[in-house]
Design a protein around this motif. Structure first.
Motif, mmCIF file in Angstrom:
data_model
loop_
_atom_site.group_PDB
_atom_site.id
_atom_site.type_symbol
_atom_site.label_atom_id
_atom_site.label_comp_id
_atom_site.label_asym_id
_atom_site.label_seq_id
_atom_site.Cartn_x
_atom_site.Cartn_y
_atom_site.Cartn_z
ATOM 1 N N ALA A 113 16.336 10.282 11.069
ATOM 2 C CA ALA A 113 16.878 11.017 12.201
ATOM 3 C C ALA A 113 18.396 11.086 12.165
ATOM 4 O O ALA A 113 18.982 12.133 12.445
ATOM 5 N N THR A 151 4.856 16.494 17.867
ATOM 6 C CA THR A 151 5.510 15.381 18.550
ATOM 7 C C THR A 151 6.821 15.798 19.190
ATOM 8 O O THR A 151 7.197 15.283 20.237
ATOM 9 N N ARG A 192 17.959 16.605 18.027
ATOM 10 C CA ARG A 192 18.971 15.918 18.822
ATOM 11 C C ARG A 192 20.331 16.580 18.622
ATOM 12 O O ARG A 192 21.080 16.780 19.578
ATOM 13 N N GLY A 217 6.018 11.099 21.872
ATOM 14 C CA GLY A 217 6.504 12.468 21.956
ATOM 15 C C GLY A 217 5.891 13.207 23.138
ATOM 16 O O GLY A 217 6.576 13.948 23.845
ATOM 17 N N VAL A 220 15.438 11.959 31.306
ATOM 18 C CA VAL A 220 15.492 10.594 30.760
ATOM 19 C C VAL A 220 16.896 10.363 30.247
ATOM 20 O O VAL A 220 17.421 11.174 29.467
ATOM 21 N N ARG A 280 11.714 3.413 13.508
ATOM 22 C CA ARG A 280 11.711 4.768 12.954
ATOM 23 C C ARG A 280 11.333 5.793 14.015
ATOM 24 O O ARG A 280 11.906 6.874 14.089
ATOM 25 N N TRP A 281 10.360 5.446 14.843
ATOM 26 C CA TRP A 281 9.930 6.367 15.889
ATOM 27 C C TRP A 281 10.891 6.335 17.062
ATOM 28 O O TRP A 281 11.181 7.357 17.677
ATOM 29 N N THR A 340 9.663 18.236 21.053
ATOM 30 C CA THR A 340 9.633 19.179 22.165
ATOM 31 C C THR A 340 10.844 20.089 22.071
ATOM 32 O O THR A 340 11.963 19.592 22.022
ATOM 33 N N GLU A 372 13.927 6.023 17.077
ATOM 34 C CA GLU A 372 15.152 6.774 16.815
ATOM 35 C C GLU A 372 14.897 8.257 16.628
ATOM 36 O O GLU A 372 15.837 9.053 16.542
ATOM 37 N N THR A 373 13.635 8.632 16.561
ATOM 38 C CA THR A 373 13.308 10.041 16.348
ATOM 39 C C THR A 373 13.371 10.837 17.640
ATOM 40 O O THR A 373 13.734 12.001 17.657
ATOM 41 N N VAL A 374 12.992 10.203 18.744
ATOM 42 C CA VAL A 374 12.967 10.934 20.011
ATOM 43 C C VAL A 374 14.372 11.008 20.603
ATOM 44 O O VAL A 374 15.255 10.226 20.246
ATOM 45 N N THR A 375 14.558 11.967 21.485
ATOM 46 C CA THR A 375 15.844 12.137 22.156
ATOM 47 C C THR A 375 15.622 12.104 23.660
ATOM 48 O O THR A 375 14.823 12.884 24.152
ATOM 49 N N ASN A 411 19.705 17.186 27.412
ATOM 50 C CA ASN A 411 18.512 16.335 27.359
ATOM 51 C C ASN A 411 17.505 16.955 26.403
ATOM 52 O O ASN A 411 16.414 17.323 26.783
ATOM 53 N N GLY A 412 17.877 17.057 25.114
ATOM 54 C CA GLY A 412 17.056 17.813 24.172
ATOM 55 C C GLY A 412 15.833 17.075 23.760
ATOM 56 O O GLY A 412 15.912 16.114 23.081
ATOM 57 N N ARG A 427 7.621 14.835 26.468
ATOM 58 C CA ARG A 427 7.423 16.233 26.828
ATOM 59 C C ARG A 427 6.951 16.346 28.270
ATOM 60 O O ARG A 427 7.397 17.213 29.016
ATOM 61 N N GLY A 463 13.542 14.999 14.081
ATOM 62 C CA GLY A 463 14.021 14.485 15.367
ATOM 63 C C GLY A 463 15.537 14.540 15.451
ATOM 64 O O GLY A 463 16.094 14.898 16.505
ATOM 65 N N GLY A 464 16.201 14.226 14.365
ATOM 66 C CA GLY A 464 17.664 14.259 14.352
ATOM 67 C C GLY A 464 18.195 15.674 14.475
ATOM 68 O O GLY A 464 19.206 15.918 15.144
ATOM 69 N N GLN A 484 17.154 8.473 22.290
ATOM 70 C CA GLN A 484 16.523 7.414 21.508
ATOM 71 C C GLN A 484 15.981 6.317 22.412
ATOM 72 O O GLN A 484 16.572 5.987 23.440
ATOM 73 N N GLY A 540 13.152 19.446 27.357
ATOM 74 C CA GLY A 540 13.166 17.995 27.163
ATOM 75 C C GLY A 540 12.971 17.587 25.742
ATOM 76 O O GLY A 540 12.180 18.094 25.046
#
Lengths: 350, 350
Positions: free
Chosen positions: B223, B282, B256, A252, A265, A278-279, B284, A281-284, B349-350, A256, B252-253, A286, A350
């Motif tokens: 997510a 974690t 997104r 994360g 990205v 799991r992690w 942003t 797919e949590t960030v955007t 780009n969230g 950021r 996270g979802g 993915q 971001g």
DNA sequence: ACCAGCCGTCGAACCGGTTCGCGTGAAGTG
DNA sequence: CACTTCACGCGAACCGGTTCGACGGCTGGT
């Protein structure tokens, strides 16, 4: 409510009750039913300590993890969950080894006081004195991870070397030439953690093979450290266009940092690594990454351990896993020209 | 390597060895040293099962959680870690209750077979038959969470009602008028999980008090579900400008979804809720939220349980925690005019 | 010199199961 | 009818600790 009480009320001896329950000797249908009725009525369940004392097995396995720091990473915790569930399927309970400052003490407790029949160890080091000790006393155990010389021992592990290399090749194929490696914290690397070492090795060798320009970093296990690490990366070489990470807790923060630096990205910067899905797919966006199959690993570790407990003379077995890279949305071909950091408000989101 | 062997080699009786170790009767300095030497030499440690059988205490506590689904949330796992560490400080081991499909069976095992001296329960429901049963048989236990009628029982809990209300007031103070509530999954709400119910209550009442227009949603623990939930929110009422969530796994979802809808956080949309700080930091922008003090709660639960075990007649105690909202970066005053969803790449780009 | 009192140690019983060896009554056999 | 055979159940010993009552030897008071 002990076996003597049951025996008395059923009008039989204690041994007969025991045999009726275990079935290790024939008991007539009559008395069996008589005993069963009393047991149901009183809700009797045999005392685990007494049973363990008598037959030398606790039906408990130990799950050992050292204090990797003050907080647990998602992966460690996924292992705990999957090991517990798998063990339950085999009628084993799971005893967590306290992860206090003096992990040796708690470790000795599990073994020396014979609280558990076998152990599963996490957070393996290349040279792991816990495993050496277990091997020396021939205590049944399975490692999640492998040492520098895993021959003849029981383990289930991830091929971090191959996984990190696969990440490098993935990025190189996309045209990236200057990439960074974000490892686990410095003290873990120095302590000899196998994932950190093998991952670093795989990264370095694959990068050399492809003629890439690389820098490697250690990074604390949290978002703030990830942010700081990314700032260092761009400071050291602003032309860096991609990174590979083993550090899911920092992910994360890395994202950021990229957002704050105005790097989109995956348009301006690609991110990949070895991370539980799991992690990822949590960030955007993915994360394109080799997914750590924590659940499968926990289950396999339990299966190996149970087999070892049931058949003490089986030769050592292991599972080396190399999950494929899941293509998600965080990598893209390298741009033909370096992107200017544009302080655009939208991109900063971001 | 049992106590008899030690006694023989030291030339004393078994009872003397026992007293030398426990100190429950005086032993002369001479024989104590003689015994200690033998013990050190042989590396003797008393067998835990035998000891447990003899004095009726296992020095183990059970940590019980039902299968809330197939995967563990971050919060559950933080509890496991903190309980284990705190228990170690009091020389207790932690036995995980298998979370298989038939959780009752494993629960009965812990109690009926007397594997543990006490238990800590997680994932409490408003009407919790496990707690009823424990109370009925007077088994020492502490709940992490509280039932509808927690009077006279031991627990440490979060004031979800107050926390959710605080989130609402925070958003209302910022001028938001149309807000959504993202709860835990439907089946957990129906099962009566206290956090889901009390959180929903607090949200609904506070919103009514402030005259807000609200919608409430249940959302799966991942997510993908968060993304889907956010799409429903904006579909149901595009004028929604903020949300409150208890569901950290969906966070996270949700982010997104907002990014994909072109809603900038916090400029166009504010997000807040009740979430462990590890997760809040974690994402942003970092989440303004009431931080779940999982570590503290685990520690307090162990302290209460140990006190209950040491002093069986102490009247019931509890801790109701109401952590303050940590102001981070995900909330802002409501805009004077609704923002148009702008398909700007940067914002996406969230 | 004798007995009281205390210190240090020992033997035995107990915790609640499991398991081995044996006895007993009923059934089977010549 | 006497004798083997077998099924069933019992008692005792054991797992490895803890704890209680008792006992021997030493010291001290009178």
């Amino acid at each position: 409510m002990n076996i003597g009480e049951i025996a008395k009320r059923a009008g039989v001896s204690r041994s007969t009750v025991s045999y009726a329950l275990s079935g290790k000797r024939p008991v007539s249908e009559d008395t069996r039913q008589k005993i069963q009725r009393v047991i149901d009525e009183l809700g009797y369940q045999p005392n685990a300590s007494a049973r363990a004392l008598a037959n030398g097995r606790t039906n408990t396995i130990g799950l050992v993890f050292p204090p990797a720091g003050n907080h647990y990473t998602g992966m460690q915790l996924d292992f705990i969950g999957s090991v517990t569930e798998a063990a339950a399927a085999y009628d084993y309970d799971v005893l967590l080894s306290p992860s206090g400052a003096d992990s040796d003490r708690s470790f000795q407790r599990l073994l020396g006081e014979r609280r558990v029949d076998g152990a599963i160890l996490m957070e393996i080091r290349l040279a792991d004195d816990r495993l050496d000790h277990l091997a020396a006393v021939d205590f049944p155990s399975v490692a999640i991870g492998r040492t520098a010389h895993p021959e003849g021992s029981w383990w289930v592990g991830l091929d971090h070397t191959a996984l990190a290399a696969a990440c490098v090749h993935h990025l190189a194929d996309l045209g990236h030439r200057r990439i960074a490696f974000v490892n686990r914290p410095d003290q873990l690397l120095r302590a000899g953690y196998e994932s950190a070492h093998r991952g670093l090795d795989g990264f370095t060798k694959a990068a050399a093979e492809r003629g890439l320009t690389v820098r490697t970093y250690c990074c604390g296990d949290d978002a703030a450290a990830g942010l700081a690490c990314l700032e260092r990366i761009l400071h050291d070489d602003p032309a860096t266009t991609a990174l590979v990470t083993l550090n899911e807790a920092a992910l994360g923060g890395l994202y950021r940092g990229l957002a704050q630096a105005g790097r989109h990205v995956p348009r301006d910067f690609s991110v990949t690594g070895v991370v539980a899905s799991r992690w990822a797919e949590t960030v955007t966006p993915q994360l394109t990454a080799a997914d750590v199959p924590a659940e499968q690993m926990g289950r396999l570790a339990v299966e190996l351990l149970v087999e070892r407990l049931d058949h003490p003379d089986t030769p050592a077995r292991h599972h080396l896993l190399t999950p494929p890279i899941s293509l998600r949305a965080s990598t893209a071909p390298a741009g033909t020209t370096p992107t200017d950091p544009a302080p655009d408000l939208g991109a900063a989101n971001g």
